[in-house]
Design a protein around this motif. Sequence first.
Motif, short mmCIF file in Angstrom:
data_model
loop_
_atom_site.label_atom_id
_atom_site.label_comp_id
_atom_site.label_asym_id
_atom_site.label_seq_id
_atom_site.Cartn_x
_atom_site.Cartn_y
_atom_site.Cartn_z
N ARG A 697 0.80 -1.22 0.00
CA ARG A 697 0.00 0.00 0.00
C ARG A 697 0.83 1.27 0.00
NH1 ARG A 697 -4.93 -0.21 4.08
NH2 ARG A 697 -5.44 1.62 2.78
N THR A 698 1.90 1.36 0.81
CA THR A 698 2.73 2.58 0.84
C THR A 698 4.16 2.20 1.21
OG1 THR A 698 2.99 4.80 1.73
CG2 THR A 698 2.23 3.10 3.26
N TRP A 699 5.14 3.02 0.73
CA TRP A 699 6.56 2.74 1.01
C TRP A 699 7.40 3.96 0.70
CZ3 TRP A 699 3.71 0.94 -2.97
CH2 TRP A 699 4.12 1.27 -4.28
N GLN A 700 8.56 3.98 1.28
CA GLN A 700 9.50 5.08 1.06
C GLN A 700 10.37 4.79 -0.18
OE1 GLN A 700 9.91 8.00 2.90
NE2 GLN A 700 7.96 7.35 3.80
N ASP A 701 10.67 5.85 -0.91
CA ASP A 701 11.52 5.70 -2.10
C ASP A 701 12.99 5.81 -1.67
OD1 ASP A 701 12.59 5.55 -4.60
OD2 ASP A 701 12.11 7.60 -5.19
N ASN A 702 13.55 4.67 -1.28
CA ASN A 702 14.97 4.64 -0.91
C ASN A 702 15.55 3.29 -1.33
OD1 ASN A 702 14.56 2.71 1.31
ND2 ASN A 702 13.58 4.45 2.34
N LYS A 703 16.87 3.21 -1.29
CA LYS A 703 17.56 2.02 -1.80
C LYS A 703 17.20 0.79 -0.98
CE LYS A 703 22.13 0.35 -3.14
NZ LYS A 703 23.57 0.69 -3.22
N GLY A 704 17.12 0.94 0.34
CA GLY A 704 16.81 -0.21 1.18
C GLY A 704 15.46 -0.80 0.86
N THR A 705 14.46 0.07 0.70
CA THR A 705 13.11 -0.40 0.39
C THR A 705 13.08 -1.11 -0.96
OG1 THR A 705 12.17 1.43 1.65
CG2 THR A 705 10.72 0.32 0.05
N LEU A 706 13.76 -0.49 -1.97
CA LEU A 706 13.76 -1.10 -3.30
C LEU A 706 14.45 -2.45 -3.30
CD1 LEU A 706 14.50 2.02 -5.59
CD2 LEU A 706 12.35 0.77 -5.35
N VAL A 733 -0.11 4.77 -8.97
CA VAL A 733 0.49 5.21 -7.72
C VAL A 733 0.48 6.74 -7.69
CG1 VAL A 733 1.96 3.18 -7.50
CG2 VAL A 733 2.84 5.23 -8.62
N THR A 734 0.57 7.24 -6.49
CA THR A 734 0.77 8.68 -6.30
C THR A 734 2.01 8.86 -5.44
OG1 THR A 734 -0.62 8.73 -4.33
CG2 THR A 734 -1.68 9.20 -6.45
N VAL A 735 2.60 10.05 -5.53
CA VAL A 735 3.83 10.31 -4.81
C VAL A 735 3.69 11.63 -4.05
CG1 VAL A 735 6.33 10.60 -5.00
CG2 VAL A 735 5.12 9.13 -6.62
N GLU A 736 4.12 11.60 -2.80
CA GLU A 736 4.17 12.82 -1.99
C GLU A 736 5.62 13.07 -1.59
OE1 GLU A 736 1.63 12.65 1.35
OE2 GLU A 736 -0.22 12.47 0.16
N THR A 743 7.35 9.56 -0.83
CA THR A 743 6.57 8.42 -0.33
C THR A 743 5.58 8.01 -1.41
OG1 THR A 743 6.78 9.22 1.94
CG2 THR A 743 5.03 7.60 1.50
N TYR A 744 5.53 6.71 -1.69
CA TYR A 744 4.63 6.17 -2.71
C TYR A 744 3.36 5.63 -2.04
CZ TYR A 744 8.00 6.35 -6.58
OH TYR A 744 8.85 6.77 -7.54
N PHE A 745 2.19 5.85 -2.72
CA PHE A 745 0.92 5.31 -2.27
C PHE A 745 0.26 4.61 -3.45
CE2 PHE A 745 1.80 9.06 0.24
CZ PHE A 745 1.56 8.65 1.54
#
Length: 799
Positions: A697-706, A733-736, A743-745
């Motif tokens: 559902r949601t996640w941070q745009d960073n290397k660890g998450t990817l 998706v949307t991005v804030e 942050t991706y939603f």
Amino acid sequence: MLQPRTRWRCAEVSEERVAKLAAEVSISPLLAKLLIVRGIDDAQLVGHFLNDTIEDMLDPYQLAGMSQAVERIRRAIANNERIWIYGDYDADGVSSTSLMIHLMRELDADFDYYIPHRTNEGYGLNTTAIDQAKEQGVTLIVTVDTGISAVDQIAHAASCGIDVVVTDHHEPPEVLPNAYALVNPKLDYCPYPFKGLAGVGVAFKLAHALLDRVPEHLLDLAAIGTVADLMPLTGENRIIVKHALMRMRNSAYPGIQALLQIGNVDASTLTSTHIAFSMAPRINASGRLDHANIAVQLLTTDKLDEALACAEELDRLNKERQKIVEQIVKEAEQQLADKIEAAGKVPNVIVLAKAGWNVGVIGIVASKIVERYYRPTFVLGHDEDTGMCKGSARSIDGFDLYGAMSQLGEWFEHYGGHQAAAGMTIAYEKLPQLEQALQRIADEQLTAEHYVPCTDADAACSLHDIPLQVIDELRCLEPYGMGNSTPKIIITDARVQEKRTMGKEAQHLKLMLKQDRATLDAVAFHKGTLADRISPNVVTDVLGELSINEWNGSRKPQLMLQDIRIRERQLFDLRGTRDPISAAVELTRKLNASRAGEAIWLTSRQEAGIYAAEPYVQLTDADSLKHSQSTAGEQVRDIILSCIPMESAASWSLLGQYYPHVERVHLFLPRKPEEGVLRSPDRSRIVPAFAELKRLRTWQDNKGTLMSLSSRTGLTVRELSVLLDVFRDLEFVTVEASAAGATYFMVEEPRKTSLDASPKYREWEQVSEWESAWYDGSTDALRQLLLAAWDKPLNKQTD
């Protein structure tokens, strides 16, 4: 592609004629073809050529003036007159003089000999020497290899009471000297059927007449001058050299034994090539740097220890000569470079002069300039004290040096020679007008094609045509030399099965060529740098000379490769090379150092920044190419790639426009890029990834998450990044954005749409296909991709 060094011109012979002659005399078709090319086209001529004997020598009295010459010499001997042999300082003159010394000893004559000093006296008869002869009581001078142009000098001799018998082979002038006898087969009134004798050949015929028999014991000496003076090895010259070589292998002359020893020549395998490149240069060295008397002493002594001492001195002089030549060549090329810069092109006739240049070696220098620039070349040494220049000239096919100089004869103090080589003396102040006049003559006589060197080949054949026994059979054509050169053959459409370099510094090249099941080793000395321009398994044409490689009792056919041509553009598939960036840089440096056309290295912006000091670095993107493009692109022959070029096949085609004459592409790529290959956007991999992201559902745009998502979805980090861009296109998706990062939603209920609606998806398909071609494609597929970059083929040379 690989362009040959010269234009290849192959003799054309009717296969019907070849088959007929081969059957008539029971020889191979290849030998029959080589004989026909040499003008030996019927069974009778073949018999004479292959089986000629000493008895086939012509009657010396067919030479005009021979009867008068013999009569005068015999009278001088009978009356105990003092005779001088007057020779020249080159190998032909030295061997002529030496032959006459042996002859005069045999005839028990009262004689001496005289050879002028090249630097102090120059070529030919001179009045000071004639005055010296008069003081010594000389009443007869017999010239060898000189005298046909000595009008004034022979007139002076007559005024001194001295008769002169001229034996020479140089081109006669319009006004002939008033000698007692003129013996020269080139005199227009001379009926002698063979015009190609060397100076020593004419002296040999004089000996033949004086002894009333063929002087076989003098053949050794006659062969040296004949080969050294580049006379055609046909007719009588062939008989002289062929039978001399058999004698020289057990020569009775200590001087010849010493020359073979000092040159490390195995007497049992002696050929005309050894005379030309081992014996003759050492004999010539004495006249070039010192006095030719040392060489005469070598060839006339009957003591081996004395001969060895003379040979060692000649060897020392020859090594010194080589150093002097090297220095003058450097100075001459710098002088020529200045002329080229001023004129914007290489002159049609090159004229170079400088004070201090040793006139004894400038002929060699002229030959080296011709070899590099292929222009008629005059090189002169300037004597600042006298204001005079003494020089030598060497020519190219189509330009007659002697003819051109004859048109300007009034400008020279002295000149002589023939079509290919000449010598002259001229005032330094006249050089500019001489140069201008020679340019005018060249403009009238020569076309652009004349300035491209051409190699004449005797035959084109396949590997099946040249088994061991045929190469053995070709040896009956020996001895080789001018007019009967070592056969050159062309082999077309042979595949390079193997290639490697040889020598401590990898300076030599060896190829294994294959046609059907037949193979042949091809060896090219001092051409090791070509290895980087010949791709594995490429189809090639080669030109060279056939030989037999004998090693440890084994005998194999071999081609001494002289030139090579590859008609297709080549791809060097070097994918997977360890440390590809360093390898690409090193190859670029190496190719440019060889000066065989410019090479450039195409790489990424990151690598280009690291290697910014490299003069041949270029970015691969189209914008960079457009901004950097200049006329220099016309000179590029090699492209070295260390990353995937451009973004697609469409942009790759731009390379063919920017570098239209590229012949080779060298591809250095790692097995896989660090970020992984961008695989095709397969729905079977996208749907599970979509489900995982929807669950998250949601996640941070960073290397660890990817990286975590990558392990769960099976997509690489790079593919996940591209997929997220696709989802943004499709509003899945949307991005804030925030200070902490994006942050991706996932959209709860995204609208239904096709993936093709996303520009990023279509770009993904295109890029993945492009990358797959470079990383996963076969070498053949890559080659086809490469060829597509050039719409217009390069101009091809014709056989």
